[in-house]
Every structure is written in C-alpha cells, then in structure tokens.
Motif scaffolding. Structure first.
Motif, PDB file in Angstrom:
ATOM      1  N   LEU A 187      34.209  49.962  41.141  1.00 54.65           N
ATOM      2  CA  LEU A 187      33.937  48.117  41.424  1.00 54.65           C
ATOM      3  C   LEU A 187      33.153  48.124  39.976  1.00 54.65           C
ATOM      4  O   LEU A 187      33.332  47.002  39.690  1.00 54.65           O
ATOM      5  CB  LEU A 187      33.205  48.594  43.420  1.00 54.65           C
ATOM      6  CG  LEU A 187      34.146  48.103  44.571  1.00 54.65           C
ATOM      7  CD1 LEU A 187      32.888  48.542  45.412  1.00 54.65           C
ATOM      8  CD2 LEU A 187      35.092  47.407  44.129  1.00 54.65           C
ATOM      9  N   ALA A 188      32.246  48.665  39.997  1.00 50.15           N
ATOM     10  CA  ALA A 188      31.646  48.066  38.584  1.00 50.15           C
ATOM     11  C   ALA A 188      32.114  48.676  37.276  1.00 50.15           C
ATOM     12  O   ALA A 188      32.240  47.401  36.676  1.00 50.15           O
ATOM     13  CB  ALA A 188      30.568  49.142  38.497  1.00 50.15           C
ATOM     14  N   ALA A 189      33.125  48.871  37.636  1.00 56.32           N
ATOM     15  CA  ALA A 189      34.076  49.142  36.472  1.00 56.32           C
ATOM     16  C   ALA A 189      35.025  48.242  36.275  1.00 56.32           C
ATOM     17  O   ALA A 189      35.097  47.250  34.964  1.00 56.32           O
ATOM     18  CB  ALA A 189      35.148  50.813  36.375  1.00 56.32           C
ATOM     19  N   MET A 190      35.065  48.118  37.742  1.00 56.89           N
ATOM     20  CA  MET A 190      35.658  46.728  37.344  1.00 56.89           C
ATOM     21  C   MET A 190      35.911  45.413  37.616  1.00 56.89           C
ATOM     22  O   MET A 190      35.852  44.701  36.603  1.00 56.89           O
ATOM     23  CB  MET A 190      37.238  46.119  39.558  1.00 56.89           C
ATOM     24  CG  MET A 190      37.899  46.970  39.448  1.00 56.89           C
ATOM     25  SD  MET A 190      38.749  47.445  41.262  1.00 56.89           S
ATOM     26  CE  MET A 190      38.394  45.513  41.139  1.00 56.89           C
ATOM     27  N   GLU A 191      33.885  45.433  37.862  1.00 56.30           N
ATOM     28  CA  GLU A 191      33.763  43.500  37.535  1.00 56.30           C
ATOM     29  C   GLU A 191      33.053  43.977  36.366  1.00 56.30           C
ATOM     30  O   GLU A 191      33.191  42.884  35.140  1.00 56.30           O
ATOM     31  CB  GLU A 191      32.238  43.991  37.894  1.00 56.30           C
ATOM     32  CG  GLU A 191      31.947  43.488  39.772  1.00 56.30           C
ATOM     33  CD  GLU A 191      31.131  43.991  40.403  1.00 56.30           C
ATOM     34  OE1 GLU A 191      29.798  44.027  39.956  1.00 56.30           O
ATOM     35  OE2 GLU A 191      31.294  43.790  41.496  1.00 56.30           O
ATOM     36  N   SER A 192      33.317  45.029  35.633  1.00 58.12           N
ATOM     37  CA  SER A 192      32.667  45.366  33.799  1.00 58.12           C
ATOM     38  C   SER A 192      33.709  44.397  33.376  1.00 58.12           C
ATOM     39  O   SER A 192      34.305  44.049  32.564  1.00 58.12           O
ATOM     40  CB  SER A 192      32.771  46.211  33.153  1.00 58.12           C
ATOM     41  OG  SER A 192      31.318  46.706  33.565  1.00 58.12           O
ATOM     42  N   ILE A 193      35.205  45.276  33.686  1.00 57.81           N
ATOM     43  CA  ILE A 193      36.437  44.708  33.203  1.00 57.81           C
ATOM     44  C   ILE A 193      36.965  43.072  33.135  1.00 57.81           C
ATOM     45  O   ILE A 193      37.177  42.417  31.663  1.00 57.81           O
ATOM     46  CB  ILE A 193      37.676  45.762  33.199  1.00 57.81           C
ATOM     47  CG1 ILE A 193      37.625  47.142  32.700  1.00 57.81           C
ATOM     48  CG2 ILE A 193      38.867  45.201  33.143  1.00 57.81           C
ATOM     49  CD1 ILE A 193      38.191  48.006  33.553  1.00 57.81           C
ATOM     50  N   TRP A 194      36.932  43.061  34.096  1.00 54.83           N
ATOM     51  CA  TRP A 194      36.434  41.689  35.132  1.00 54.83           C
ATOM     52  C   TRP A 194      35.873  39.949  33.965  1.00 54.83           C
ATOM     53  O   TRP A 194      35.708  39.219  32.452  1.00 54.83           O
ATOM     54  CB  TRP A 194      36.372  40.765  36.354  1.00 54.83           C
ATOM     55  CG  TRP A 194      37.287  39.684  36.646  1.00 54.83           C
ATOM     56  CD1 TRP A 194      36.072  38.583  36.983  1.00 54.83           C
ATOM     57  CD2 TRP A 194      37.771  38.958  36.575  1.00 54.83           C
ATOM     58  NE1 TRP A 194      36.655  37.680  37.289  1.00 54.83           N
ATOM     59  CE2 TRP A 194      38.013  37.185  36.892  1.00 54.83           C
ATOM     60  CE3 TRP A 194      39.893  39.784  36.141  1.00 54.83           C
ATOM     61  CZ2 TRP A 194      38.864  36.475  36.657  1.00 54.83           C
ATOM     62  CZ3 TRP A 194      40.534  38.588  36.150  1.00 54.83           C
ATOM     63  CH2 TRP A 194      40.235  36.826  36.666  1.00 54.83           C
ATOM     64  N   GLU A 195      34.488  41.256  33.617  1.00 55.17           N
ATOM     65  CA  GLU A 195      33.369  40.258  32.580  1.00 55.17           C
ATOM     66  C   GLU A 195      33.612  39.926  32.042  1.00 55.17           C
ATOM     67  O   GLU A 195      33.552  39.139  30.953  1.00 55.17           O
ATOM     68  CB  GLU A 195      32.285  40.715  33.261  1.00 55.17           C
ATOM     69  CG  GLU A 195      31.535  40.142  34.229  1.00 55.17           C
ATOM     70  CD  GLU A 195      30.002  41.603  34.786  1.00 55.17           C
ATOM     71  OE1 GLU A 195      29.722  41.839  33.660  1.00 55.17           O
ATOM     72  OE2 GLU A 195      29.796  41.211  35.520  1.00 55.17           O
TER      73      GLU A 195
END
Length: 72
Positions: free
Chosen positions: A16-24
């Motif tokens: 989830l942290a990786a996905m959030e970083s990509i989305w940001e």
C-alpha cells in the motif's frame, strides 16, 4: 526502465505504501495522464441525469453509510 518489486515478499502495508508513493508521483503532473474518451462520455451522461433531475449528489459520509448498509 523495467524493474521488479519483490511483491511476494512485501507485506500488505509495504504494498500500500508503494502504491501511495506511485499515486502521489502521478498526481504531481495530472495533465500528463490522458483520460480515455469513454470517461468524458460517462461524465456527460451523469451531468445530463443531474440536469434532468434523474440523479443527485450525496455527501461522501452518507455514501459510505449507504454502501455499508448494503454490504452488511
């Protein structure tokens, strides 16, 4: 620039942290992301429904409550 994440070794929180970083990162340049034509078609149809009184908006908290009632 291909790369592989160790998805099988990552915890849910790490994923989830990786996905959030990509989305940001993607959100920093929204104009670089082209929406498909069918997105506009759906938005146009929804605007027509609202204008004709066949649809309306509700706030997010009400929507979440309604969804939870349907699921549980």
């Amino acid at each position: 620039m291909p790369f592989n994440l160790p998805l099988k070794d990552m915890t849910l929180q790490e994923k989830l942290a990786a996905m959030e970083s990509i989305w940001e990162d993607l959100a920093r340049t929204p104009d670089a992301i082209e929406s498909p034509d069918w997105h506009q078609d759906i938005l146009d149809e929804r605007r027509r429904q609202v204008a004709e009184g066949r649809a309306h908006f509700i706030d997010w908290e009400t929507a979440k409550t309604d969804i939870r009632k349907k699921l549980f």
